[in-house]
Enzyme design. Structure first.
Site, short mmCIF file in Angstrom:
data_model
loop_
_atom_site.label_atom_id
_atom_site.label_comp_id
_atom_site.label_asym_id
_atom_site.label_seq_id
_atom_site.Cartn_x
_atom_site.Cartn_y
_atom_site.Cartn_z
N GLN A 252 0.84 -1.19 0.00
CA GLN A 252 0.00 0.00 0.00
C GLN A 252 0.87 1.24 0.00
O GLN A 252 1.88 1.31 0.71
CB GLN A 252 -0.90 -0.02 1.24
CG GLN A 252 -1.89 1.12 1.35
CD GLN A 252 -2.70 1.02 2.63
OE1 GLN A 252 -2.70 -0.02 3.30
NE2 GLN A 252 -3.37 2.09 2.99
N CYS B 207 -6.25 0.30 1.91
CA CYS B 207 -5.89 -1.06 2.29
C CYS B 207 -6.99 -2.04 1.90
O CYS B 207 -6.74 -3.21 1.63
CB CYS B 207 -5.62 -1.15 3.79
SG CYS B 207 -7.08 -0.92 4.83
N HIS C 293 -8.42 -1.66 9.73
CA HIS C 293 -7.47 -1.99 8.67
C HIS C 293 -7.90 -3.32 8.05
O HIS C 293 -8.23 -4.26 8.77
CB HIS C 293 -6.08 -2.09 9.28
CG HIS C 293 -4.97 -2.24 8.30
ND1 HIS C 293 -4.71 -1.31 7.33
CD2 HIS C 293 -4.05 -3.23 8.14
CE1 HIS C 293 -3.67 -1.71 6.62
NE2 HIS C 293 -3.25 -2.87 7.09
N ASN D 41 -1.14 -8.45 5.89
CA ASN D 41 -1.30 -7.02 6.07
C ASN D 41 -0.87 -6.32 4.78
O ASN D 41 0.27 -6.53 4.32
CB ASN D 41 -0.43 -6.55 7.24
CG ASN D 41 -0.62 -5.08 7.57
OD1 ASN D 41 -1.06 -4.30 6.75
ND2 ASN D 41 -0.28 -4.71 8.80
N TRP E 262 0.27 -3.58 4.23
CA TRP E 262 1.47 -2.76 4.40
C TRP E 262 2.74 -3.57 4.12
O TRP E 262 3.82 -3.01 3.98
CB TRP E 262 1.55 -2.20 5.82
CG TRP E 262 0.49 -1.19 6.13
CD1 TRP E 262 -0.27 -0.51 5.22
CD2 TRP E 262 0.09 -0.74 7.42
NE1 TRP E 262 -1.14 0.35 5.87
CE2 TRP E 262 -0.94 0.22 7.23
CE3 TRP E 262 0.46 -1.04 8.72
CZ2 TRP E 262 -1.58 0.86 8.28
CZ3 TRP E 262 -0.16 -0.40 9.77
CH2 TRP E 262 -1.17 0.54 9.56
#
Length: 564
Positions: free
Chosen positions: A82, A88, A259, A291, A293
């Site tokens: 991201q 997200c 998230h 995740n 990220w």
């Protein structure tokens, strides 16, 4: 599993009337790289609230690296990271998509032909196309390959490999559909999963279902999740953030609130070593997440380097793909998962292929609209059943359950109220539906409520879903907005085991003829077993909550936190 994916894509609509093949051919003939006039390389394609990240330079992949590719060493969930955008929810959906070859090859069509060919640079025209399912039809979205950068780095979604660009290009096509990149800042993973598959998205409230406390219900849920995963469905999850301060707050266990996480695997892990593991029946329900990220993982039991992994053999760990890297992907015991996560989204691919070895569903698709009119008989925007005077003025759809009992899936989707560029995003209406059991020979619209046998929650999301066991008989679905007078288009999808003959009821009464006065109206054929009506109760005398299904409206409205 055999899904009729080719049938799903047999009719594809060109977004904005742009046809990839003809545009690419024209560019090659003229020896020029494509520049998209419908989504130009300007700030208006990035923001609708003004530039907040500084001077942006739009660059083609060849300007960012020497050897650009769509894919480097294939496609995987680890390709996505991201960027400077709160999307997200979109990146998590892409991570799930990347694990399903049959699905991503439809979203990224002709991927081999679209790939850079260093041996034939003259065949490259700087143009790509991707496909998304939008409001009942697949649309083909054309883009150029100019990507926003700051300091020679991609601003938004990017890959681990600096010369891999599929994720950035898919994100650009999706931003084009929504109007601009900023329109993707905050959203719902369930919407993206449906856009990638044309499937049906079922939200599961893990808190309301008390799955953390109820072992039987938790085990049943795991079997459902496992079945969806094994049948190529896509899954995501999140921890609800109830305040602005909670958004992206990191818990002590490493998980992040507000998230979206992609579910990348679901397994029953065999405990023990050697022959003991083979003969031992004990298995652990496990779920793997990522995740977006690409970092910040769960740090509790069964995390990457936890001692719990000593309970399983090396071969089992290899089969599960356990790593000790901080790559954003991690395993959890399903018990812990239900303890920490609050929301789960199961996006099912509804199988309509008669060639499949799995259950085949019959699908009926109805398009309709809520239209406000002053004439009560012509008004089609009556609001929910709380508004008793106008409720039955909504559109009504009749369908039949022809088995003694059948599982019915119903999905109501409203047409997205996205703004374009500077107009900003439009807010979804709060929508839902009721199901009433009616006479076996009913052909005309209801003018008094009958036997309510089910209904969805009311929520301001794009879709609402209900899975319900219904007995043989005739039923009416009444899709509504929560408040009367609200207007919008909707798509109603009904899935049954055998054809349900779903259709809209448009006539209010049988036509008048010269015989009507003499013979009267046809006799009503009622059900053998009449179910008791379910009325609605208002607030109690102490000002407490509504004691009826629509309590969920205000509750879910508050909990409809957009995932950043």
């Amino acid at each position: 599993m055999c899904l009729d994916l080719d049938g799903m894509f047999s009719s594809v609509k060109a977004f904005e009337g742009q046809h990839y093949s003809s545009l690419k051919k024209r560019c090659l003939q003229r020896g020029m790289l494509f520049e998209d006039p419908c989504f130009p390389a300007i700030d208006e394609s990035l923001f609708y609230h003004g530039n907040r990240i500084g001077r942006v330079h739009w660059k083609r992949p060849q300007e960012l690296c020497d050897d650009p590719h769509l894919f480097v060493d294939g496609i995987s969930a680890h390709d996505l990271h991201q960027g400077q955008l709160g999307n997200c929810w979109f990146v998590a959906a892409c991570s799930s998509l990347a694990s399903r070859e049959s699905l991503w090859q439809k979203v990224i069509p002709d991927w081999k032909e679209q790939e850079w060919d260093p041996e034939k640079p003259e065949t490259y025209a700087g143009i790509f196309h991707f496909r998304f399912w939008r409001f009942g039809e697949w649309v083909d979205v054309v883009i150029d390959d100019r990507l926003p950068t700051v300091d020679n780095q991609l601003v938004y979604c990017h890959s681990n490999d600096s010369n891999e660009f599929w994720s950035a290009l898919v994100e650009k096509a999706y931003a084009k559909v929504y109007g601009c990149y900023e329109a993707l800042d905050g959203g719902n993973t369930a919407d993206a999963l449906v856009d990638f598959t044309g499937g049906v998205s079922e939200p599961v409230d893990l808190v309301e279902g008390q799955f953390a406390q109820d072992e039987v219900a938790r085990n049943q849920l795991f079997e459902r999740v496992l079945k969806v995963h094994n049948r190529d469905g896509l899954i995501s999850c999140s921890i609800r953030a109830t305040t602005v301060e909670d958004m992206e707050a990191r818990l002590d266990c490493g998980l992040v609130k507000g998230h979206a996480y992609a579910v990348t695997d679901v397994r029953k892990a065999r405990l023990g070593h050697g022959l003991l593991a083979f003969f031992k029946s004990e298995k652990l329900n496990m779920i793997r997440m990522r995740n977006p990220w690409g970092e910040k993982e769960w740090s509790g039991p069964w995390s990457d380097s936890s001692e719990e992994w000593n309970k399983v053999s090396k071969s089992e760990r290899e089969k599960l793909g356990v790593t000790v890297e901080d790559d954003g992907e991690f395993w959890m015991n399903f018990d812990d998962f239900c303890q920490y996560f609050t929301d789960l989204v199961l996006c099912r691919l509804i199988n309509t292929s008669y060639l499949s070895i799995h259950k085949t569903w019959e699908e009926e698709v109805m398009r309709g609209s809520w239209v406000k009119r002053d004439d009560a008989l012509r008004n089609r925007a009556g609001g929910c059943i709380n508004h008793k005077v106008t409720f039955l003025q909504n559109p009504q759809y009749v369908f039949d359950v022809k088995k003694v009992e059948d599982e019915v899936l119903i999905c109501l989707q409203q047409k997205e109220r996205c703004g374009r560029n500077k107009e900003g995003k439009g807010e979804n209406l709060a929508i839902g539906f009721d199901i009433h059991r009616v006479e076996l020979n009913r052909k005309y619209r209801m003018h008094s409520t009958q036997n309510k046998v089910g209904g969805s929650i009311y929520i301001n999301s794009r879709c609402v879903f209900l899975r319900k066991e219904l007995k043989e008989g005739r039923y009416i679905i009444i899709p509504t907005t929560f408040d009367p007078g609200q207007q919008g288009e909707f798509l109603l999808r009904v899935f049954t085991d055998v054809p349900s003959d779903c259709k809209e009821l448009t006539l209010d009464e049988p036509p008048q003829t010269c015989w009507t006065g003499m013979c009267g109206y046809p006799q009503v054929v009622t059900q053998v077993h009449v179910l008791g009506a379910e009325g609605l109760q208002g607030p109690d005398s102490n000002g407490g909550a509504h004691n009826h299904p629509y309590t969920g409206y205000s509750k879910w409205r508050k909990q409809c936190v957009r995932q950043s």
